[in-house]
Write a protein that holds these residues in place. Structure first.
Motif, PDB file in Angstrom:
ATOM      1  N   LEU A 137       6.339  10.527  30.906  1.00 21.59           N
ATOM      2  CA  LEU A 137       5.487  11.634  31.321  1.00 21.59           C
ATOM      3  C   LEU A 137       4.687  12.083  30.110  1.00 21.59           C
ATOM      4  O   LEU A 137       5.225  12.200  29.014  1.00 21.59           O
ATOM      5  CB  LEU A 137       6.324  12.806  31.847  1.00 21.59           C
ATOM      6  N   TRP A 138       3.401  12.379  30.322  1.00 24.24           N
ATOM      7  CA  TRP A 138       2.568  12.710  29.172  1.00 24.24           C
ATOM      8  C   TRP A 138       1.347  13.497  29.621  1.00 24.24           C
ATOM      9  O   TRP A 138       0.738  13.179  30.644  1.00 24.24           O
ATOM     10  CB  TRP A 138       2.142  11.419  28.473  1.00 24.24           C
ATOM     11  N   GLU A 139       0.989  14.544  28.865  1.00 26.29           N
ATOM     12  CA  GLU A 139      -0.223  15.314  29.114  1.00 26.29           C
ATOM     13  C   GLU A 139      -1.187  15.088  27.961  1.00 26.29           C
ATOM     14  O   GLU A 139      -0.833  15.295  26.792  1.00 26.29           O
ATOM     15  CB  GLU A 139       0.106  16.803  29.249  1.00 26.29           C
ATOM     16  N   ASP A 140      -2.422  14.655  28.273  1.00 26.23           N
ATOM     17  CA  ASP A 140      -3.360  14.345  27.200  1.00 26.23           C
ATOM     18  C   ASP A 140      -4.082  15.599  26.725  1.00 26.23           C
ATOM     19  O   ASP A 140      -3.863  16.706  27.222  1.00 26.23           O
ATOM     20  CB  ASP A 140      -4.328  13.233  27.620  1.00 26.23           C
ATOM     21  N   ARG A 141      -4.973  15.434  25.742  1.00 22.04           N
ATOM     22  CA  ARG A 141      -5.611  16.577  25.091  1.00 22.04           C
ATOM     23  C   ARG A 141      -6.557  17.342  26.011  1.00 22.04           C
ATOM     24  O   ARG A 141      -6.906  18.490  25.739  1.00 22.04           O
ATOM     25  CB  ARG A 141      -6.361  16.108  23.834  1.00 22.04           C
ATOM     26  N   SER A 142      -6.979  16.736  27.115  1.00 20.41           N
ATOM     27  CA  SER A 142      -7.868  17.422  28.053  1.00 20.41           C
ATOM     28  C   SER A 142      -7.115  18.037  29.228  1.00 20.41           C
ATOM     29  O   SER A 142      -7.729  18.574  30.145  1.00 20.41           O
ATOM     30  CB  SER A 142      -8.929  16.448  28.579  1.00 20.41           C
ATOM     31  N   GLY A 143      -5.781  17.959  29.204  1.00 21.71           N
ATOM     32  CA  GLY A 143      -4.982  18.559  30.254  1.00 21.71           C
ATOM     33  C   GLY A 143      -4.698  17.661  31.438  1.00 21.71           C
ATOM     34  O   GLY A 143      -4.105  18.102  32.424  1.00 21.71           O
ATOM     35  N   VAL A 144      -5.101  16.398  31.362  1.00 20.83           N
ATOM     36  CA  VAL A 144      -4.784  15.443  32.424  1.00 20.83           C
ATOM     37  C   VAL A 144      -3.325  15.016  32.284  1.00 20.83           C
ATOM     38  O   VAL A 144      -2.864  14.720  31.178  1.00 20.83           O
ATOM     39  CB  VAL A 144      -5.710  14.213  32.365  1.00 20.83           C
ATOM     40  N   PHE A 145      -2.608  15.001  33.400  1.00 15.09           N
ATOM     41  CA  PHE A 145      -1.185  14.680  33.375  1.00 15.09           C
ATOM     42  C   PHE A 145      -0.985  13.243  33.848  1.00 15.09           C
ATOM     43  O   PHE A 145      -1.510  12.831  34.886  1.00 15.09           O
ATOM     44  CB  PHE A 145      -0.406  15.640  34.278  1.00 15.09           C
ATOM     45  N   TRP A 146      -0.215  12.474  33.063  1.00 16.55           N
ATOM     46  CA  TRP A 146      -0.010  11.053  33.320  1.00 16.55           C
ATOM     47  C   TRP A 146       1.458  10.777  33.626  1.00 16.55           C
ATOM     48  O   TRP A 146       2.349  11.376  33.031  1.00 16.55           O
ATOM     49  CB  TRP A 146      -0.433  10.224  32.111  1.00 16.55           C
ATOM     50  N   VAL A 147       1.679   9.838  34.529  1.00 18.46           N
ATOM     51  CA  VAL A 147       3.028   9.419  34.906  1.00 18.46           C
ATOM     52  C   VAL A 147       3.085   7.900  34.877  1.00 18.46           C
ATOM     53  O   VAL A 147       2.233   7.228  35.474  1.00 18.46           O
ATOM     54  CB  VAL A 147       3.402   9.914  36.317  1.00 18.46           C
ATOM     55  N   ALA A 148       4.065   7.365  34.173  1.00 20.29           N
ATOM     56  CA  ALA A 148       4.268   5.917  34.144  1.00 20.29           C
ATOM     57  C   ALA A 148       5.596   5.587  34.812  1.00 20.29           C
ATOM     58  O   ALA A 148       6.637   6.139  34.456  1.00 20.29           O
ATOM     59  CB  ALA A 148       4.261   5.391  32.714  1.00 20.29           C
ATOM     60  N   THR A 149       5.542   4.704  35.802  1.00 21.55           N
ATOM     61  CA  THR A 149       6.755   4.137  36.372  1.00 21.55           C
ATOM     62  C   THR A 149       7.028   2.824  35.634  1.00 21.55           C
ATOM     63  O   THR A 149       6.401   2.533  34.613  1.00 21.55           O
ATOM     64  CB  THR A 149       6.593   3.887  37.877  1.00 21.55           C
ATOM     65  N   LYS A 150       7.925   2.035  36.142  1.00 20.81           N
ATOM     66  CA  LYS A 150       8.252   0.782  35.465  1.00 20.81           C
ATOM     67  C   LYS A 150       7.017  -0.086  35.279  1.00 20.81           C
ATOM     68  O   LYS A 150       6.811  -0.665  34.212  1.00 20.81           O
ATOM     69  CB  LYS A 150       9.313   0.017  36.258  1.00 20.81           C
ATOM     70  N   ASN A 151       6.175  -0.173  36.296  1.00 19.81           N
ATOM     71  CA  ASN A 151       4.997  -1.031  36.189  1.00 19.81           C
ATOM     72  C   ASN A 151       3.803  -0.477  36.962  1.00 19.81           C
ATOM     73  O   ASN A 151       3.093  -1.199  37.653  1.00 19.81           O
ATOM     74  CB  ASN A 151       5.304  -2.459  36.653  1.00 19.81           C
ATOM     75  N   SER A 152       3.584   0.841  36.838  1.00 21.54           N
ATOM     76  CA  SER A 152       2.366   1.452  37.371  1.00 21.54           C
ATOM     77  C   SER A 152       2.090   2.751  36.623  1.00 21.54           C
ATOM     78  O   SER A 152       3.000   3.366  36.064  1.00 21.54           O
ATOM     79  CB  SER A 152       2.484   1.726  38.879  1.00 21.54           C
ATOM     80  N   VAL A 153       0.816   3.158  36.595  1.00 19.97           N
ATOM     81  CA  VAL A 153       0.409   4.382  35.904  1.00 19.97           C
ATOM     82  C   VAL A 153      -0.444   5.223  36.849  1.00 19.97           C
ATOM     83  O   VAL A 153      -1.342   4.707  37.526  1.00 19.97           O
ATOM     84  CB  VAL A 153      -0.394   4.072  34.626  1.00 19.97           C
ATOM     85  N   TRP A 154      -0.157   6.531  36.867  1.00 24.10           N
ATOM     86  CA  TRP A 154      -0.868   7.480  37.718  1.00 24.10           C
ATOM     87  C   TRP A 154      -1.340   8.652  36.864  1.00 24.10           C
ATOM     88  O   TRP A 154      -0.783   8.922  35.799  1.00 24.10           O
ATOM     89  CB  TRP A 154       0.051   8.020  38.814  1.00 24.10           C
ATOM     90  N   PHE A 155      -2.371   9.376  37.369  1.00 22.96           N
ATOM     91  CA  PHE A 155      -2.767  10.603  36.694  1.00 22.96           C
ATOM     92  C   PHE A 155      -3.233  11.627  37.719  1.00 22.96           C
ATOM     93  O   PHE A 155      -3.576  11.309  38.862  1.00 22.96           O
ATOM     94  CB  PHE A 155      -3.867  10.346  35.656  1.00 22.96           C
ATOM     95  N   ARG A 156      -3.243  12.890  37.269  1.00 25.25           N
ATOM     96  CA  ARG A 156      -3.743  13.983  38.096  1.00 25.25           C
ATOM     97  C   ARG A 156      -4.530  14.936  37.217  1.00 25.25           C
ATOM     98  O   ARG A 156      -4.080  15.314  36.140  1.00 25.25           O
ATOM     99  CB  ARG A 156      -2.595  14.724  38.785  1.00 25.25           C
ATOM    100  N   ARG A 157      -5.703  15.338  37.695  1.00 26.09           N
ATOM    101  CA  ARG A 157      -6.579  16.220  36.933  1.00 26.09           C
ATOM    102  C   ARG A 157      -6.768  17.541  37.681  1.00 26.09           C
ATOM    103  O   ARG A 157      -7.107  17.558  38.867  1.00 26.09           O
ATOM    104  CB  ARG A 157      -7.935  15.542  36.735  1.00 26.09           C
ATOM    105  N   ASN A 158      -6.517  18.657  36.972  1.00 30.62           N
ATOM    106  CA  ASN A 158      -6.766  19.997  37.524  1.00 30.62           C
ATOM    107  C   ASN A 158      -6.116  20.205  38.893  1.00 30.62           C
ATOM    108  O   ASN A 158      -6.748  20.693  39.841  1.00 30.62           O
ATOM    109  CB  ASN A 158      -8.272  20.255  37.627  1.00 30.62           C
ATOM    110  N   LEU A 159      -4.862  19.817  39.003  1.00 29.11           N
ATOM    111  CA  LEU A 159      -4.077  20.021  40.220  1.00 29.11           C
ATOM    112  C   LEU A 159      -4.648  19.279  41.428  1.00 29.11           C
ATOM    113  O   LEU A 159      -4.362  19.627  42.579  1.00 29.11           O
ATOM    114  CB  LEU A 159      -3.957  21.519  40.543  1.00 29.11           C
ATOM    115  N   GLY A 160      -5.453  18.253  41.170  1.00 31.91           N
ATOM    116  CA  GLY A 160      -6.034  17.480  42.257  1.00 31.91           C
ATOM    117  C   GLY A 160      -5.080  16.419  42.777  1.00 31.91           C
ATOM    118  O   GLY A 160      -3.867  16.485  42.594  1.00 31.91           O
ATOM    119  N   GLN A 161      -5.641  15.423  43.425  1.00 28.27           N
ATOM    120  CA  GLN A 161      -4.848  14.349  43.996  1.00 28.27           C
ATOM    121  C   GLN A 161      -4.393  13.375  42.907  1.00 28.27           C
ATOM    122  O   GLN A 161      -5.095  13.150  41.921  1.00 28.27           O
ATOM    123  CB  GLN A 161      -5.665  13.591  45.044  1.00 28.27           C
TER     124      GLN A 161
END
Length: 371
Positions: A143-167
């Motif tokens: 789990l990681w939040e970047d400098r612009s506030g985007v939140f990232w999630v890594a599973t075993k072999n996929s990566v997702w992100f969410r910006r400003n409480l969006g989808q």
């Protein structure tokens, strides 16, 4: 000075460390949670604290409100606020769950990545954790939040992100990553996301994903990234050191270990030198394209380096296996050897307290070192 079980520490294996606003150190161990005031230990576990259901503490985090969060390998979650422990229930549907990562974001949300999904407490007043449906049943690796506030999630072999409480949006799907396992996420100053795996690197920017192999015959297991003050991106791997140049990662042949090129740690000092710590390869300095290697032959305390930590403009501390700690200052090494009872110790992490005092996280307990 060394603190071990003989001095009141509940277990010599320290898995997680955090410091609260009052200055107390909180240690996660296989035998429970430990509070340390610099002199005395206070242990919390199932035997003396009714809220504890599992003693194997593998995550300790202080959020922006000063609340201490405690995650256990057995999947239990606690918070400590104003001296009171509170248990938090993640799910009544899952069994055999284990906590892998725990972070707080800039909005005050608490996120828990587990072996069977992602959970979030979005309302600090409600106090309830909710399962994120997009990750139901998935093992969360990072789990990681970047400098612009985007939140990232890594599973075993996929990566997702969410910006400003969006989808939630998926960057890498299981099929895209070819079964590779994700080790590390890193964002450079150009906002490109780098995804290090056990078999190469993915770069993501402006909706496009590109895979980069380190080369045929190379060990592509990525351990870390670092962007220096000049904007150079460096990559450390089990197979050596690479620099991003002309659209690809270029291998640096001048950095060689004795039996392998396994790089474990990277650090940039105040003068712009890049320091590279290797497994069985000693210490390497890169400055103005010049590569200088230091091993035990040049005075370094040992060649198996686990961590690097800068303190001040001209001071570098080096920790490694074999019961040694080295200080590099004024172009010279000064080595500190642990007592005979700690010769098999490994220094995994270093935190500088000031006035040449260090906290060392080691395989044999917590050590306070006064240089």
């Amino acid at each position: 000075m060394t603190w071990k079980t003989e001095r009141g520490l509940s277990n010599n294996s320290i898995i997680a460390i955090a410091q609260d606003r009052a200055g107390y150190l909180w240690l996660g161990t296989p035998n429970g949670l430990v509070q340390f005031d610099g002199v005395n230990f206070k242990n919390f576990n199932k035997e003396n604290t009714v809220e504890f259901r599992d003693d194997f503490i593998n995550n300790v985090v202080v959020d922006r409100r000063g609340i201490l969060w405690i995650g256990s390998y057995g999947g239990h979650l606690l918070s400590l606020n104003d001296g009171k422990f509170t248990g938090h229930f993640l799910s009544d549907k899952l069994s055999g769950i284990s906590n892998h990562c725990l972070v707080g974001d800039v909005r005050g949300n608490i996120w828990v990545g587990t072996s069977q999904g992602l959970f979030c407490r979005p309302d600090i007043h409600e106090g309830l954790f909710r399962e994120v449906p997009e990750f139901a049943g998935k093992k969360i690796y990072c789990l990681w939040e970047d400098r612009s506030g985007v939140f990232w999630v890594a599973t075993k072999n996929s990566v997702w992100f969410r910006r400003n409480l969006g989808q939630w949006q998926q960057v890498l799907a299981d099929s895209d990553i070819r079964g590779y396992e994700i080790n590390v996420l890193y964002q450079d100053r150009g906002s490109r996301l780098w995804i290090g795996t056990d078999n190469g690197v993915f770069g993501y920017q402006n909706g496009k994903i590109v895979y980069y192999s380190l080369g045929q015959g190379m060990r592509n297991n990525i351990t870390s990234f670092l962007e220096d003050r000049d904007g150079n991106l460096w990559l450390a791997s089990e197979g050596g050191m690479f620099r991003w140049q002309n659209g690809k990662f270029q291998f640096l042949p001048g950095i060689q270990g004795q039996d392998n090129n396994y790089i474990y740690s990277l650090y940039e000092d105040f003068e712009g030198s890049l320091w590279v710590g290797m497994i069985e390869g000693g210490l390497t300095q890169i400055r103005d394209e010049k590569i200088t290697s230091f091993t035990s032959r040049e005075g370094l305390g040992g060649d198996l380096i686990r961590c690097l930590h800068g303190a001040g403009s001209d001071t570098l501390w080096i920790g490694g296996n074999g019961g040694y700690l080295s200080l590099y200052k004024n172009d010279r090494f000064r080595n500190f050897t642990f007592p005979e009872t700690l010769r098999n110790n490994s220094v995994w992490s270093i935190e500088y307290e000031g006035q040449d005092a260090l906290w060392l996280g080691t395989s044999l307990g917590l050590i306070r070192f006064q240089g």
